[in-house]
Design an enzyme around this catalytic site. Structure first.
Site, PDB file in Angstrom:
ATOM      1  N   LYS A 151     -10.037  -5.074  -4.406  1.00 25.57           N
ATOM      2  CA  LYS A 151     -11.036  -4.017  -4.586  1.00 25.57           C
ATOM      3  C   LYS A 151     -10.443  -2.857  -5.359  1.00 25.57           C
ATOM      4  O   LYS A 151     -11.146  -2.106  -6.009  1.00 25.57           O
ATOM      5  CB  LYS A 151     -11.450  -3.463  -3.220  1.00 25.57           C
ATOM      6  CG  LYS A 151     -12.165  -4.415  -2.321  1.00 25.57           C
ATOM      7  CD  LYS A 151     -12.439  -3.712  -0.981  1.00 25.57           C
ATOM      8  CE  LYS A 151     -12.660  -4.702   0.121  1.00 25.57           C
ATOM      9  NZ  LYS A 151     -12.597  -4.114   1.453  1.00 25.57           N
TER      10      LYS A 151
ATOM     11  N   LYS B 215      -3.689 -11.423  -6.305  1.00 24.28           N
ATOM     12  CA  LYS B 215      -5.028 -11.595  -5.712  1.00 24.28           C
ATOM     13  C   LYS B 215      -6.022 -10.601  -6.318  1.00 24.28           C
ATOM     14  O   LYS B 215      -5.646  -9.490  -6.698  1.00 24.28           O
ATOM     15  CB  LYS B 215      -4.975 -11.463  -4.186  1.00 24.28           C
ATOM     16  CG  LYS B 215      -4.983 -10.052  -3.686  1.00 24.28           C
ATOM     17  CD  LYS B 215      -5.448  -9.930  -2.224  1.00 24.28           C
ATOM     18  CE  LYS B 215      -5.433  -8.450  -1.851  1.00 24.28           C
ATOM     19  NZ  LYS B 215      -5.912  -8.097  -0.548  1.00 24.28           N
TER      20      LYS B 215
ATOM     21  N   LYS C 142       0.831  -1.214   0.000  1.00 18.79           N
ATOM     22  CA  LYS C 142       0.000   0.000   0.000  1.00 18.79           C
ATOM     23  C   LYS C 142       0.854   1.248   0.000  1.00 18.79           C
ATOM     24  O   LYS C 142       0.471   2.266  -0.569  1.00 18.79           O
ATOM     25  CB  LYS C 142      -0.959   0.006   1.198  1.00 18.79           C
ATOM     26  CG  LYS C 142      -2.124  -0.942   1.016  1.00 18.79           C
ATOM     27  CD  LYS C 142      -3.260  -0.641   1.973  1.00 18.79           C
ATOM     28  CE  LYS C 142      -4.404  -1.613   1.776  1.00 18.79           C
ATOM     29  NZ  LYS C 142      -5.373  -1.590   2.878  1.00 18.79           N
TER      30      LYS C 142
HETATM   31  P1  TYM Z   1     -10.537  -6.605   3.486  1.00 17.47           P
HETATM   32  O1  TYM Z   1     -11.635  -5.622   3.619  1.00 17.47           O
HETATM   33  O2  TYM Z   1      -9.392  -6.256   2.603  1.00 17.47           O
HETATM   34  O3  TYM Z   1     -11.082  -7.997   3.002  1.00 17.47           O
HETATM   35  C1  TYM Z   1     -12.181  -8.617   3.655  1.00 17.47           C
HETATM   36  C2  TYM Z   1     -12.024 -10.119   3.668  1.00 17.47           C
HETATM   37  O4  TYM Z   1     -11.946 -10.619   2.332  1.00 17.47           O
HETATM   38  C3  TYM Z   1     -10.793 -11.445   2.215  1.00 17.47           C
HETATM   39  N1  TYM Z   1     -10.281 -11.311   0.837  1.00 17.47           N
HETATM   40  C4  TYM Z   1     -10.108 -12.329  -0.012  1.00 17.47           C
HETATM   41  N2  TYM Z   1     -10.325 -13.644   0.102  1.00 17.47           N
HETATM   42  C5  TYM Z   1     -10.056 -14.419  -0.963  1.00 17.47           C
HETATM   43  N3  TYM Z   1      -9.595 -13.942  -2.149  1.00 17.47           N
HETATM   44  C6  TYM Z   1      -9.361 -12.619  -2.311  1.00 17.47           C
HETATM   45  N4  TYM Z   1      -8.917 -12.151  -3.474  1.00 17.47           N
HETATM   46  C7  TYM Z   1      -9.620 -11.746  -1.211  1.00 17.47           C
HETATM   47  N5  TYM Z   1      -9.514 -10.408  -1.036  1.00 17.47           N
HETATM   48  C8  TYM Z   1      -9.911 -10.161   0.223  1.00 17.47           C
HETATM   49  C9  TYM Z   1      -9.828 -10.897   3.247  1.00 17.47           C
HETATM   50  O5  TYM Z   1      -8.846 -11.855   3.593  1.00 17.47           O
HETATM   51  C10 TYM Z   1     -10.753 -10.600   4.384  1.00 17.47           C
HETATM   52  O6  TYM Z   1     -11.035 -11.768   5.115  1.00 17.47           O
HETATM   53  N6  TYM Z   1      -7.914  -5.887   7.631  1.00 17.47           N
HETATM   54  C11 TYM Z   1      -9.072  -6.572   7.109  1.00 17.47           C
HETATM   55  C12 TYM Z   1     -10.350  -6.201   7.829  1.00 17.47           C
HETATM   56  C13 TYM Z   1     -10.270  -6.386   9.278  1.00 17.47           C
HETATM   57  C14 TYM Z   1     -10.290  -7.616   9.986  1.00 17.47           C
HETATM   58  C15 TYM Z   1     -10.202  -7.265  11.363  1.00 17.47           C
HETATM   59  C16 TYM Z   1     -10.390  -8.942   9.593  1.00 17.47           C
HETATM   60  C17 TYM Z   1     -10.174  -5.388  10.201  1.00 17.47           C
HETATM   61  N7  TYM Z   1     -10.131  -5.932  11.447  1.00 17.47           N
HETATM   62  C18 TYM Z   1     -10.194  -8.240  12.350  1.00 17.47           C
HETATM   63  C19 TYM Z   1     -10.384  -9.908  10.584  1.00 17.47           C
HETATM   64  C20 TYM Z   1     -10.274  -9.566  11.948  1.00 17.47           C
HETATM   65  C21 TYM Z   1      -9.220  -6.198   5.650  1.00 17.47           C
HETATM   66  O7  TYM Z   1      -8.743  -5.209   5.216  1.00 17.47           O
HETATM   67  O8  TYM Z   1      -9.997  -7.014   4.924  1.00 17.47           O
END
Ligand code: TYM
Length: 333
Positions: free
Chosen positions: A200, A197, A115
């Protein structure tokens, strides 16, 4: 909620549009898990602001994400659904945990490095501190398990390290959480660059399929998906990343196993295969989008869910924060 059940925690950031990667790797799995655990599912808006957001859009995306959780089948009667910024204990615990985290560890985080190269004009402290806030999220609820996609594994490992470090320094306080990764789809890849991967914020919007894409867009993106030069449809992630990724997606959206999907497309051409994947995805997304829109029309209901979630989350989080403040030596009245 039953006292004896294990606690499960997860969250998604309300940034950009969610992709089918978020759905496959995270949200869809919550629907089954909510029956076996005491679940907390947050909307991580405090994480979202580590990259500059448009305030009006952030507000709107917060409700859209809540509506999507519910449309996907996450039940606010069974789980605590809440907004991270509604529970101040997240920021408070993150501050304490900062003092148990080393700068060097944060500098080594893959997502931070990625990032900061993409947002070189805004490498703010929050971007670097992001994993500590995530550790605070998880540890506040004494979570046993955290279902996430593989891209979050490093952050989960750090949360475990921080918990253990605190426990060792000041006596057992936090449950050390385990990550939970799905067998199929823990890392869904970009349709145009299957070694990366699906994200978004991908540069090429044709590589990501968004939960909000309409049928024509979904089908067009899958038609253009990168495969390879031979023609057999089999699951071999190293050798055939594009085709394997499509098989994973198809498996999840059709409810068939990867082996069944391989059989179904034995002898078929890539064109036919890609169309079938697109159709399976579009067919599933349409009713989800409809339900999400219906829910978005009922703001009073969504606010009610957030209010009740906030109260329940704050109670649980307050218990842990109180313990932490005692152990760390904060004078209490
Ligand atoms: P975020 O918002 O980037 O993504 C949300 C969830 O989607 C999963 N994910 C994927 N899984 C499979 N293939 C992909 N291409 C893919 N892209 C995203 C992510 O692994 C995630 O599970 N930091 C976290 C949010 C968060 C969080 C937490 C998660 C904040 N606090 C506490 C667990 C526990 C995040 O940015 O996810």
């Amino acid at each position: 909620m039953e006292e004896s059940r294990k606690v499960l925690y997860s969250a998604v950031q309300p940034t950009n549009n969610l992709t089918i990667g978020n759905y496959i790797g995270a949200i869809r799995n919550w629907v089954d898990l909510q029956n076996g655990y005491d679940c907390y599912f947050a909307i991580a808006n405090m994480h979202a602001i580590t990259v500059r957001q448009n305030p009006a859009e952030l507000r709107q995306k917060t409700l859209a994400l809540l509506a999507l959780y519910i449309a996907c089948g996450v039940d606010p009667e069974k789980c605590v659904l809440y907004l991270q910024s509604h529970v101040p204990a997240h920021a408070e615990l993150a501050w304490v945990l900062n003092t148990f985290t080393y700068v060097g560890e944060m500098e080594r985080m893959t997502q931070y490095k990625d990032k900061s190269s993409r947002h070189a004009d805004n490498i703010n402290m929050g971007l670097m501190d992001y994993p500590v806030l995530m550790a605070a999220d998880i540890l506040l609820y004494q979570a046993d398990v955290v279902p996430v996609g593989l891209d979050q594994r490093q952050h989960l490992e750090i949360a475990r390290d921080i918990a253990q470090r605190f426990n060792k320094a000041l006596s057992p306080t936090f449950k050390v959480p385990e990550g939970l990764y799905v067998k199929v789809g823990a890392k869904i890849n970009d349709l145009q660059e299957p070694s990366k991967k699906m994200s978004k914020s991908a540069e090429n919007p044709n590589g990501s399929v968004f939960m909000s894409d309409d049928k024509d867009t979904v089908i067009r993106k899958f038609r253009r998906a990168v495969t390879d030069s031979d023609s057999d449809i089999r699951y071999a992630p190293e050798e055939k990343p594009g085709v394997s990724n499509l098989l994973s997606i198809y498996s999840v959206f059709s409810g068939k196993s990867v082996a069944e999907a391989e059989k179904e497309f034995a002898g078929a051409g890539y064109g036919e295969f890609k169309l079938a994947v697109g159709e399976a995805v579009a067919e599933k997304l349409e009713p989800l989008q409809k339900e999400q829109n219906r829910l978005l029309g009922d703001k009073a209901y969504l606010d009610g869910v957030l209010r009740s979630g906030m109260e329940r989350a704050a109670r649980a989080a307050g218990r842990t924060l109180n313990k932490v403040y005692k152990k760390i030596g904060f004078y209490q009245l």
